[in-house]
Design a protein around this motif. Sequence first.
Motif, short mmCIF file in Angstrom:
data_model
loop_
_atom_site.label_atom_id
_atom_site.label_comp_id
_atom_site.label_asym_id
_atom_site.label_seq_id
_atom_site.Cartn_x
_atom_site.Cartn_y
_atom_site.Cartn_z
N GLY A 64 46.34 22.60 -48.69
CA GLY A 64 46.93 23.36 -47.60
C GLY A 64 46.36 23.07 -46.23
O GLY A 64 46.61 23.82 -45.29
N LEU A 65 45.58 21.99 -46.09
CA LEU A 65 45.09 21.63 -44.75
C LEU A 65 46.25 21.19 -43.87
O LEU A 65 46.24 21.41 -42.66
CB LEU A 65 44.07 20.49 -44.83
N ILE A 66 47.21 20.51 -44.48
CA ILE A 66 48.43 20.16 -43.76
C ILE A 66 49.60 20.77 -44.54
O ILE A 66 49.52 20.91 -45.75
CB ILE A 66 48.61 18.64 -43.57
N GLU A 101 37.57 25.51 -44.95
CA GLU A 101 38.10 26.83 -45.29
C GLU A 101 38.80 27.48 -44.09
O GLU A 101 39.86 28.10 -44.23
CB GLU A 101 37.00 27.75 -45.81
N ALA A 102 38.18 27.34 -42.91
CA ALA A 102 38.77 27.91 -41.70
C ALA A 102 40.09 27.21 -41.37
O ALA A 102 41.06 27.86 -40.96
CB ALA A 102 37.80 27.79 -40.53
N ALA A 108 47.58 28.18 -43.07
CA ALA A 108 48.39 29.16 -43.81
C ALA A 108 48.97 30.20 -42.84
O ALA A 108 50.13 30.59 -42.96
CB ALA A 108 47.55 29.83 -44.89
N LEU A 109 48.15 30.64 -41.90
CA LEU A 109 48.62 31.62 -40.92
C LEU A 109 49.72 31.03 -40.03
O LEU A 109 50.69 31.72 -39.71
CB LEU A 109 47.45 32.12 -40.07
N ILE A 123 40.11 32.78 -35.40
CA ILE A 123 39.55 31.63 -36.15
C ILE A 123 39.09 30.56 -35.17
O ILE A 123 37.98 30.03 -35.30
CB ILE A 123 40.58 31.05 -37.14
N LEU A 124 39.93 30.25 -34.20
CA LEU A 124 39.57 29.21 -33.23
C LEU A 124 38.37 29.62 -32.39
O LEU A 124 37.48 28.80 -32.14
CB LEU A 124 40.78 28.89 -32.34
N VAL A 125 38.30 30.88 -32.00
CA VAL A 125 37.17 31.36 -31.21
C VAL A 125 35.88 31.29 -32.03
O VAL A 125 34.84 30.84 -31.54
CB VAL A 125 37.42 32.80 -30.70
N GLU A 126 35.96 31.70 -33.31
CA GLU A 126 34.79 31.63 -34.20
C GLU A 126 34.31 30.19 -34.36
O GLU A 126 33.11 29.90 -34.27
CB GLU A 126 35.13 32.19 -35.59
N GLN A 127 35.25 29.29 -34.59
CA GLN A 127 34.88 27.88 -34.80
C GLN A 127 34.33 27.26 -33.52
O GLN A 127 33.44 26.42 -33.56
CB GLN A 127 36.07 27.09 -35.34
#
Length: 159
Positions: A64-66, A101-102, A108-109, A123-127
């Motif tokens: 599910g990465l792509i 995982e992120a 998926a989102l 997610i992007l802010v965390e990464q």
Amino acid sequence: QGGRVRPVRRVREAVSLRRGRDGEHEARGGALRRVKEAGHMTIAETSKKYGLTADTLRYYERIGLIPPVPRTKGGVRDFDEASCRWIELIKCMRSAGVQIEALIEYGALCRQGEGTEERRKDILVEQRALLLGRMEKMQQSLERLDYKIANYDKLLREK
């Protein structure tokens, strides 16, 4: 017959056909092949373009990465521009050390669509914060290397 292998000959009728603009196939010299749409690539072409193995591309799709890659009528992966943009994003993020995982959750989102924008941004802010932390550590390592190199330059000049 004594282990002798005979070559198999294929007799092909020379054909030089091409369907109209809306046709999907052409035949030349007896070999029928798909006429490629602009921006569409096979897994081999995609693999070569992005420096990833075909197995890696299949794995990225499987976990599910792509998103699922469109297929031809024969079931062959047909990487379109959208698929390639996802590969570019994943390569960029992975080279920056973003966790798989992120990225799986993010993908998926994205596929879920509306209503997930806030979590995607989170997610992007965390990464990004994690990446900044890694960059700070790398900067410290670089400074230490520069210090050590300068010491050797000084030592070698004094000899």
